[in-house]
Design an enzyme around this catalytic site. Structure first.
Site, PDB file in Angstrom:
ATOM      1  N   ARG A 181      27.666   8.913  -5.082  1.00  0.00           N
ATOM      2  CA  ARG A 181      28.368   8.636  -6.331  1.00  0.00           C
ATOM      3  C   ARG A 181      29.416   7.564  -6.062  1.00  0.00           C
ATOM      4  O   ARG A 181      29.835   7.346  -4.918  1.00  0.00           O
ATOM      5  CB  ARG A 181      29.053   9.895  -6.861  1.00  0.00           C
ATOM      6  CG  ARG A 181      28.127  11.074  -7.127  1.00  0.00           C
ATOM      7  CD  ARG A 181      28.933  12.270  -7.613  1.00  0.00           C
ATOM      8  NE  ARG A 181      28.110  13.433  -7.937  1.00  0.00           N
ATOM      9  CZ  ARG A 181      27.839  14.426  -7.113  1.00  0.00           C
ATOM     10  NH1 ARG A 181      28.362  14.406  -5.871  1.00  0.00           N
ATOM     11  NH2 ARG A 181      27.087  15.445  -7.477  1.00  0.00           N
ATOM     12  N   LYS A 207      31.965  16.368  -5.410  1.00  0.00           N
ATOM     13  CA  LYS A 207      32.661  17.098  -6.467  1.00  0.00           C
ATOM     14  C   LYS A 207      33.153  18.441  -5.942  1.00  0.00           C
ATOM     15  O   LYS A 207      32.481  19.093  -5.153  1.00  0.00           O
ATOM     16  CB  LYS A 207      31.729  17.310  -7.659  1.00  0.00           C
ATOM     17  CG  LYS A 207      31.399  16.025  -8.418  1.00  0.00           C
ATOM     18  CD  LYS A 207      30.550  16.315  -9.640  1.00  0.00           C
ATOM     19  CE  LYS A 207      30.292  15.052 -10.451  1.00  0.00           C
ATOM     20  NZ  LYS A 207      29.465  15.331 -11.666  1.00  0.00           N
ATOM     21  N   HIS A 276      25.507   4.089 -10.194  1.00  0.00           N
ATOM     22  CA  HIS A 276      24.607   5.225 -10.401  1.00  0.00           C
ATOM     23  C   HIS A 276      23.149   4.780 -10.468  1.00  0.00           C
ATOM     24  O   HIS A 276      22.248   5.610 -10.266  1.00  0.00           O
ATOM     25  CB  HIS A 276      25.006   6.003 -11.653  1.00  0.00           C
ATOM     26  CG  HIS A 276      25.363   7.425 -11.370  1.00  0.00           C
ATOM     27  ND1 HIS A 276      26.379   7.786 -10.512  1.00  0.00           N
ATOM     28  CD2 HIS A 276      24.822   8.605 -11.789  1.00  0.00           C
ATOM     29  CE1 HIS A 276      26.458   9.102 -10.436  1.00  0.00           C
ATOM     30  NE2 HIS A 276      25.516   9.628 -11.192  1.00  0.00           N
ATOM     31  N   ARG A 279      22.021   5.182  -7.026  1.00  0.00           N
ATOM     32  CA  ARG A 279      21.891   6.620  -6.743  1.00  0.00           C
ATOM     33  C   ARG A 279      20.617   7.170  -7.396  1.00  0.00           C
ATOM     34  O   ARG A 279      19.869   7.923  -6.766  1.00  0.00           O
ATOM     35  CB  ARG A 279      23.130   7.349  -7.269  1.00  0.00           C
ATOM     36  CG  ARG A 279      23.088   8.883  -7.108  1.00  0.00           C
ATOM     37  CD  ARG A 279      24.439   9.455  -7.527  1.00  0.00           C
ATOM     38  NE  ARG A 279      24.411  10.890  -7.784  1.00  0.00           N
ATOM     39  CZ  ARG A 279      24.561  11.833  -6.862  1.00  0.00           C
ATOM     40  NH1 ARG A 279      24.727  11.501  -5.599  1.00  0.00           N
ATOM     41  NH2 ARG A 279      24.562  13.118  -7.201  1.00  0.00           N
ATOM     42  N   HIS A 302      23.946  18.131  -5.570  1.00  0.00           N
ATOM     43  CA  HIS A 302      23.902  18.841  -6.849  1.00  0.00           C
ATOM     44  C   HIS A 302      24.092  20.333  -6.634  1.00  0.00           C
ATOM     45  O   HIS A 302      23.428  20.923  -5.783  1.00  0.00           O
ATOM     46  CB  HIS A 302      22.557  18.599  -7.548  1.00  0.00           C
ATOM     47  CG  HIS A 302      22.418  17.235  -8.144  1.00  0.00           C
ATOM     48  ND1 HIS A 302      21.195  16.678  -8.475  1.00  0.00           N
ATOM     49  CD2 HIS A 302      23.345  16.304  -8.471  1.00  0.00           C
ATOM     50  CE1 HIS A 302      21.379  15.477  -8.974  1.00  0.00           C
ATOM     51  NE2 HIS A 302      22.676  15.231  -8.986  1.00  0.00           N
ATOM     52  N   TYR A 311      14.754  14.050 -12.209  1.00  0.00           N
ATOM     53  CA  TYR A 311      13.999  13.026 -11.476  1.00  0.00           C
ATOM     54  C   TYR A 311      12.516  13.357 -11.404  1.00  0.00           C
ATOM     55  O   TYR A 311      11.705  12.478 -11.138  1.00  0.00           O
ATOM     56  CB  TYR A 311      14.588  12.847 -10.073  1.00  0.00           C
ATOM     57  CG  TYR A 311      16.013  12.354 -10.116  1.00  0.00           C
ATOM     58  CD1 TYR A 311      16.303  11.047 -10.487  1.00  0.00           C
ATOM     59  CD2 TYR A 311      17.069  13.212  -9.827  1.00  0.00           C
ATOM     60  CE1 TYR A 311      17.613  10.605 -10.557  1.00  0.00           C
ATOM     61  CE2 TYR A 311      18.389  12.775  -9.898  1.00  0.00           C
ATOM     62  CZ  TYR A 311      18.647  11.472 -10.260  1.00  0.00           C
ATOM     63  OH  TYR A 311      19.950  11.038 -10.350  1.00  0.00           O
TER      64      TYR A 311
END
Length: 370
Positions: A181, A207, A276, A279, A302, A311
């Site tokens: 990210r 995150k 992104h 990514r 994730h 995806y």
């Protein structure tokens, strides 16, 4: 963390909503230790909700009910706010009331006590991530050093421009090699890169301050090593950041975004490149080659597999395109396509011209068609 008595007093105050909100933000900062970016997002969402409540003199916790939040959601939708943005605001409000219920004296965390539970944002149209194909990525990275970006004060490629191009190539290679990210790449420090092992590794803080260790490919390793030979001439002595600006300090998010846009200016397809996209391309190419959804989830950081599953739609889209192009029974001739179009047009004309069909029936047909 606030104690029960402080929350109990707040619940009866005229301005209890704002005061409880301040305690909630303090809880997110000091106890949950969320990132600054996440805290700012919570503040923006909740402040917007508080202003809406104040406009109707609903400034106490007890004055907020499910119907009020449902009206607030409808208002946001009428104002044209995107469904995803509405969902984020609802999530912030839901978390806020979970907090007050959990720490308010005499109340337990319960669905019945959270007025935001069960309220959903309008359904959003699912947009597939925009990616580059393998050849486009290869063209971008292979040509990153061929034509350095020109400085604002000179029409020729200066020494500084050449260093910036070396840095930018390392940035793009790292984005694509590790699927990072924007915030993850910008926060990288020199000690996060380990090039001493047989398999070079990078430690990434994602995150929720969760760390993951990722492998780096040879192309990214070479680009980073090249940049590290130039970095000492740009970075200040005490700057830990891996990627720095011409001022010698950590490169900002905005600066990285701008440099990526510059990187595609000399390419044929002139794609609007953003972090992104690299990514997304990383994830799509990895899944297409390996088929291992769990591994891609771990690499991307994730928390939920459902986030990674987007995806699989890209992979299916690619397979469907290959099928349509290659399978002899999937290919339609130009005559067949033209004939199908004529049939659809004739059916549409008949529906519109039929005097026996009521306006409501026609509207129903149109609704089903959409």
């Amino acid at each position: 963390m606030p104690d029960n008595s402080s929350i109990s007093v707040l619940s009866s105050d005229k301005d209890s909503l704002n005061k409880a909100g301040a305690l909630f933000i303090d809880y997110l900062t000091s106890v949950r230790r969320l990132s600054l970016h996440t805290i700012v997002a919570y503040k923006a969402d909740l402040n917007h909700f508080y202003r809406h409540c104040e406009s109707s003199d609903r400034q106490t916790l007890s004055s907020i009910d499910s119907e009020w939040i449902r009206q607030y959601t409808a208002k946001l939708h009428r104002q044209g706010l995107a469904p995803k943005s509405i969902q984020r605001k609802l999530s912030s409000i839901r978390s806020f009331f979970n907090f007050t219920n959990q720490y308010m004296e005499g109340h337990a965390l319960s669905v019945d006590h959270n007025p935001a539970d069960g309220i959903r944002a309008p359904k959003a149209n699912k947009k597939l991530p925009v990616t580059m194909d393998v050849d486009q990525v290869k063209g971008l990275l292979d040509n990153a050093l061929i034509r350095p970006a020109q400085s604002a004060t000179s029409k020729t490629a200066s020494e500084t421009d050449s260093k910036l191009s070396i840095r930018d190539k390392a940035i793009m290679e790292t984005f694509y090699a590790a699927g990072l990210r924007l915030a993850e790449l910008a926060s990288l420090n020199i000690h996060d890169i380990d090039l001493s092992q047989a398999q070079s590794l990078i430690t990434v803080t994602g995150k929720g301050n969760k760390q993951r260790i990722l492998p780096l490919g040879q192309a990214a390793i070479s680009a980073i090593q090249h940049w590290l030979t130039e970095r000492p001439t740009m970075a200040t002595a005490d700057e830990p950041a891996l990627f720095v600006s011409t001022r010698g300090t950590r490169l900002s998010h905005r600066a990285i975004q701008q440099r990526l846009k510059v990187a595609t200016q000399h390419l044929e397809y002139q794609q609007n490149l953003h972090p992104h996209m690299l990514r997304h391309s990383f994830a799509s190419h990895m899944l297409e080659s390996s088929g291992d959804l769990r591994a891609v989830q771990e690499l991307l950081g994730h928390a939920n597999l459902s986030t990674t599953q987007i995806y699989t739609h890209l992979d299916f889209q690619h397979l469907a395109s290959v099928y349509d192009d290659a399978h002899p029974k999937a290919q339609r001739t130009a005559e067949q396509i033209h004939a199908d179009n004529e049939v659809r047009e004739a059916a549409s004309q008949n529906n519109n011209d039929d005097p026996n069909k009521s306006d409501n029936a026609k509207k129903s047909d149109n609704d089903h068609a959409h």
